[in-house]
Write an enzyme that holds these catalytic residues in place. Sequence first.
Site, mmCIF file in Angstrom:
data_model
loop_
_atom_site.group_PDB
_atom_site.id
_atom_site.type_symbol
_atom_site.label_atom_id
_atom_site.label_comp_id
_atom_site.label_asym_id
_atom_site.label_seq_id
_atom_site.Cartn_x
_atom_site.Cartn_y
_atom_site.Cartn_z
ATOM 1 N N ARG A 229 9.654 18.235 3.137
ATOM 2 C CA ARG A 229 9.064 16.899 3.164
ATOM 3 C C ARG A 229 9.856 16.028 4.143
ATOM 4 O O ARG A 229 11.087 16.047 4.151
ATOM 5 C CB ARG A 229 9.064 16.250 1.774
ATOM 6 C CG ARG A 229 8.035 16.836 0.813
ATOM 7 C CD ARG A 229 6.606 16.525 1.258
ATOM 8 N NE ARG A 229 5.596 17.001 0.327
ATOM 9 C CZ ARG A 229 4.980 18.173 0.414
ATOM 10 N NH1 ARG A 229 5.333 19.021 1.392
ATOM 11 N NH2 ARG A 229 4.045 18.519 -0.450
ATOM 12 N N GLU A 258 3.819 10.268 8.881
ATOM 13 C CA GLU A 258 2.967 11.290 9.480
ATOM 14 C C GLU A 258 1.605 10.719 9.861
ATOM 15 O O GLU A 258 1.149 9.740 9.283
ATOM 16 C CB GLU A 258 2.800 12.470 8.518
ATOM 17 C CG GLU A 258 4.126 13.183 8.254
ATOM 18 C CD GLU A 258 3.986 14.440 7.402
ATOM 19 O OE1 GLU A 258 4.961 15.203 7.341
ATOM 20 O OE2 GLU A 258 2.908 14.656 6.808
ATOM 21 N N HIS A 283 2.810 19.223 10.155
ATOM 22 C CA HIS A 283 2.779 19.554 8.726
ATOM 23 C C HIS A 283 1.826 20.729 8.468
ATOM 24 O O HIS A 283 0.932 20.652 7.621
ATOM 25 C CB HIS A 283 2.351 18.332 7.902
ATOM 26 C CG HIS A 283 2.781 18.412 6.468
ATOM 27 N ND1 HIS A 283 3.114 17.311 5.717
ATOM 28 C CD2 HIS A 283 2.943 19.475 5.628
ATOM 29 C CE1 HIS A 283 3.438 17.682 4.487
ATOM 30 N NE2 HIS A 283 3.344 18.991 4.416
#
Length: 307
Positions: A229, A258, A283
């Site tokens: 994360r 993000e 991601h």
Amino acid sequence: MKKLLIADKLHPIFKEEAQKLGYQVDDRPEITRAETLAIIHDYTGIAIRTKFNIDQELIDAATSLQFIARAGAGMDNINLPAAEARNIVCINAPEGNQDAVGEHAIGMLLSLYTNLRKADIEVREGIWDREGNRGLELKNKTVGIIGFGHMGQSFAHKLSGFEVEVIAYDKYKSGFSNRYAKEVSMEQIVKHADILSLHIPLTRETQQMVNDEYLFHFKKPIILLNTARGEIVNTAALLRAIKQGKIRGAGLDVLEVEKFPALDEIEWFNDLKENEKVLLSPHVAGWTVESYRKISEVLAEKLKFIR
């Protein structure tokens, strides 16, 4: 009738298997949070990826809810204490994307050690610089893994053919040394690691864990990999450590902030994207063609044990 709301895009196999178990399934991957709040009281289960948080407000509205199925590994978008207080079962599927994460971390590590991205860009621009792209070999290096759950174990397993020493620290586990990794203290990670790979969940304890103070204590310049994360790593501190030579390269699949346009508004992002020692991906470490199906298969299998 048991009713299940699929509120995100899941592989069709999840719906198929849930129906076999007797669920009436409403597959609505485009549903909004507001729409979910309005109807969630009718459902005994909800399946979600990352579209929105299952927070206190949504749990309070879900008066019939018996379970939450998270199609992925991390549970940080679910208010677990609120769910537990209501005896709502929460399930996830780290077994479904552990191979994807392990392979992605290997890919990032090899690319950083061999200057692959930099070399590719230079050749395309007409630069033939062999000396400037001289790489390093993994053999005999020490890889430190923080967190030895499904993802950390997968990464250790994938490393087994590279003749590296793998050491691992997990605050919540002990006695896990095996043929792929040796259990050690955090002090030993800091002292011996050439490579540091993060495989821990985002919690109050781990948020901003990798900061200036944490990085200061490493005895050797490290390659830092984060496929966990983004909020675990303080990006400004990471950039300072690269400038100081404490970090020789970083592979970041996740960031503190993000998606665009939000990223373009962050002060550190321009420095990050222009730094040739940083490798970025959006991601996707756990998001492969295969894991898309496997995650849903794992979730569907776990539905069988919900009563």
